[in-house]
Write an enzyme that holds these catalytic residues in place. Sequence first.
Site, PDB file in Angstrom:
ATOM      1  N   ASN A 164       0.866  -1.177   0.000  1.00 20.81           N
ATOM      2  CA  ASN A 164       0.000   0.000   0.000  1.00 20.81           C
ATOM      3  C   ASN A 164       0.902   1.227   0.000  1.00 20.81           C
ATOM      4  OD1 ASN A 164      -1.785   2.060   0.473  1.00 20.81           O
ATOM      5  ND2 ASN A 164      -2.410   1.361   2.516  1.00 20.81           N
ATOM      6  N   LYS A 197       0.132   4.253  -0.276  1.00 22.53           N
ATOM      7  CA  LYS A 197      -0.496   5.444   0.323  1.00 22.53           C
ATOM      8  C   LYS A 197      -0.273   6.662  -0.583  1.00 22.53           C
ATOM      9  CE  LYS A 197      -0.173   3.206   4.789  1.00 22.53           C
ATOM     10  NZ  LYS A 197      -0.027   3.324   6.244  1.00 22.53           N
ATOM     11  N   HIS A 240      -9.328   1.149   5.105  1.00 19.83           N
ATOM     12  CA  HIS A 240      -8.072   1.407   5.804  1.00 19.83           C
ATOM     13  C   HIS A 240      -8.333   2.388   6.949  1.00 19.83           C
ATOM     14  CE1 HIS A 240      -3.968   2.581   6.674  1.00 19.83           C
ATOM     15  NE2 HIS A 240      -3.581   1.501   6.012  1.00 19.83           N
ATOM     16  N   GLU A 270      -6.769   4.834   7.908  1.00 17.02           N
ATOM     17  CA  GLU A 270      -6.553   6.239   7.546  1.00 17.02           C
ATOM     18  C   GLU A 270      -7.799   6.829   6.884  1.00 17.02           C
ATOM     19  OE1 GLU A 270      -2.849   5.535   5.515  1.00 17.02           O
ATOM     20  OE2 GLU A 270      -1.961   5.002   7.442  1.00 17.02           O
ATOM     21  N   GLU A 277      -4.948  -4.882  10.643  1.00 15.79           N
ATOM     22  CA  GLU A 277      -3.929  -3.851  10.861  1.00 15.79           C
ATOM     23  C   GLU A 277      -4.220  -3.120  12.170  1.00 15.79           C
ATOM     24  OE1 GLU A 277      -2.017  -2.583   6.878  1.00 15.79           O
ATOM     25  OE2 GLU A 277      -3.779  -1.353   7.156  1.00 15.79           O
ATOM     26  N   GLY A 293       2.921   2.359  10.706  1.00 13.20           N
ATOM     27  CA  GLY A 293       3.889   3.431  10.535  1.00 13.20           C
ATOM     28  C   GLY A 293       4.625   3.834  11.797  1.00 13.20           C
ATOM     29  N   SER A 353       3.860  -2.075  10.332  1.00 19.44           N
ATOM     30  CA  SER A 353       5.313  -2.133  10.535  1.00 19.44           C
ATOM     31  C   SER A 353       5.931  -3.477  10.145  1.00 19.44           C
ATOM     32  CB  SER A 353       5.661  -1.760  11.981  1.00 19.44           C
ATOM     33  OG  SER A 353       5.259  -0.430  12.264  1.00 19.44           O
TER      34      SER A 353
HETATM   35  P1  13P Z   1       3.370   0.403   7.613  1.00 19.20           P
HETATM   36  O1  13P Z   1       3.860  -0.903   6.990  1.00 19.20           O
HETATM   37  O2  13P Z   1       4.088   1.594   7.109  1.00 19.20           O
HETATM   38  O3  13P Z   1       3.286   0.297   9.088  1.00 19.20           O
HETATM   39  O4  13P Z   1       1.845   0.589   7.073  1.00 19.20           O
HETATM   40  C1  13P Z   1       0.955  -0.449   7.189  1.00 19.20           C
HETATM   41  C2  13P Z   1      -0.277  -0.086   6.444  1.00 19.20           C
HETATM   42  O5  13P Z   1      -1.021   0.782   6.858  1.00 19.20           O
HETATM   43  C3  13P Z   1      -0.571  -0.813   5.200  1.00 19.20           C
HETATM   44  O6  13P Z   1      -1.857  -0.582   4.764  1.00 19.20           O
END
Ligand code: 13P
Length: 256
Positions: free
Chosen positions: A9, A11, A97, A99, A169, A175, A214
Amino acid sequence: MRRPVVMGNWKLNGSKSMVSELLSGLNAELAGVTGVDVAVAPPTLYLDQAERLIKEGGNKLILGAQNTDVNNSGAFTGDTSPEMLKEFGASHIIIGHSERRDYHSESDEFVAKKFAFLKENSLIPVLCIGESEAQNEAGETEAVCARQIDAVIKECGVDALNGAIIAYEPIWAIGTGKAATAEDAQRIHASIRAHIAKESEAVANQVIIQYGGSVKPENAASYFAQPDIDGALVGGASLDAKSFAAIAKAAAEAKA
Ligand code: 13P
């Protein structure tokens, strides 16, 4: 046997040169790698470029996207439809997601509508679920995941999960570098599968459940060694061809 799926992803990251470099790198890194489906979800604007580069590389990668609207056309400013995603070769579409749930106030019910509309359009939903840090500390993780899945089951029925992907997740692990331990993730994945099994054992047994939060080359193998972790949804580490390929290779090896 569930075939592992490792998805990147990206983003809100990318530029024409970055897309070109990353996908060329992945085309090279993934030569000869079998036993894992590897997908990338670039920002929508780069789908056309990504589709061409993936084709040039011999279709070793699956193209995905990060969101969809719940309409195929009409007066919906700023949105992207399943038909459009399909026209650019995207098949695996991330929805729900954290976010988007947080920054765009997307409810469980709205995410379930997206799930239903993707299925109606023969696309594969990658349904993100997961708890916040406060919910985790309150011991609500299983209940939050169950609620997020139940919204989909209520909207579409349990059979709609056939061929779909769930990405667990934990929000506090996204992140942050503060990944869930493989054992904790396994426990939650098993509880998610058991929850679905209450409706249908057959659906529960085939559904892919990815871990996300992560994931790095250094910890990937520990997740894939777990029986209910069928792949990963990778953010930061998917922006580097070598790191992302290493995660995909770890999945292929562990599940061989
Ligand atoms: P990270 O791997 O940067 O922690 O992000 C995970 C994520 O949100 C994938 O959709």
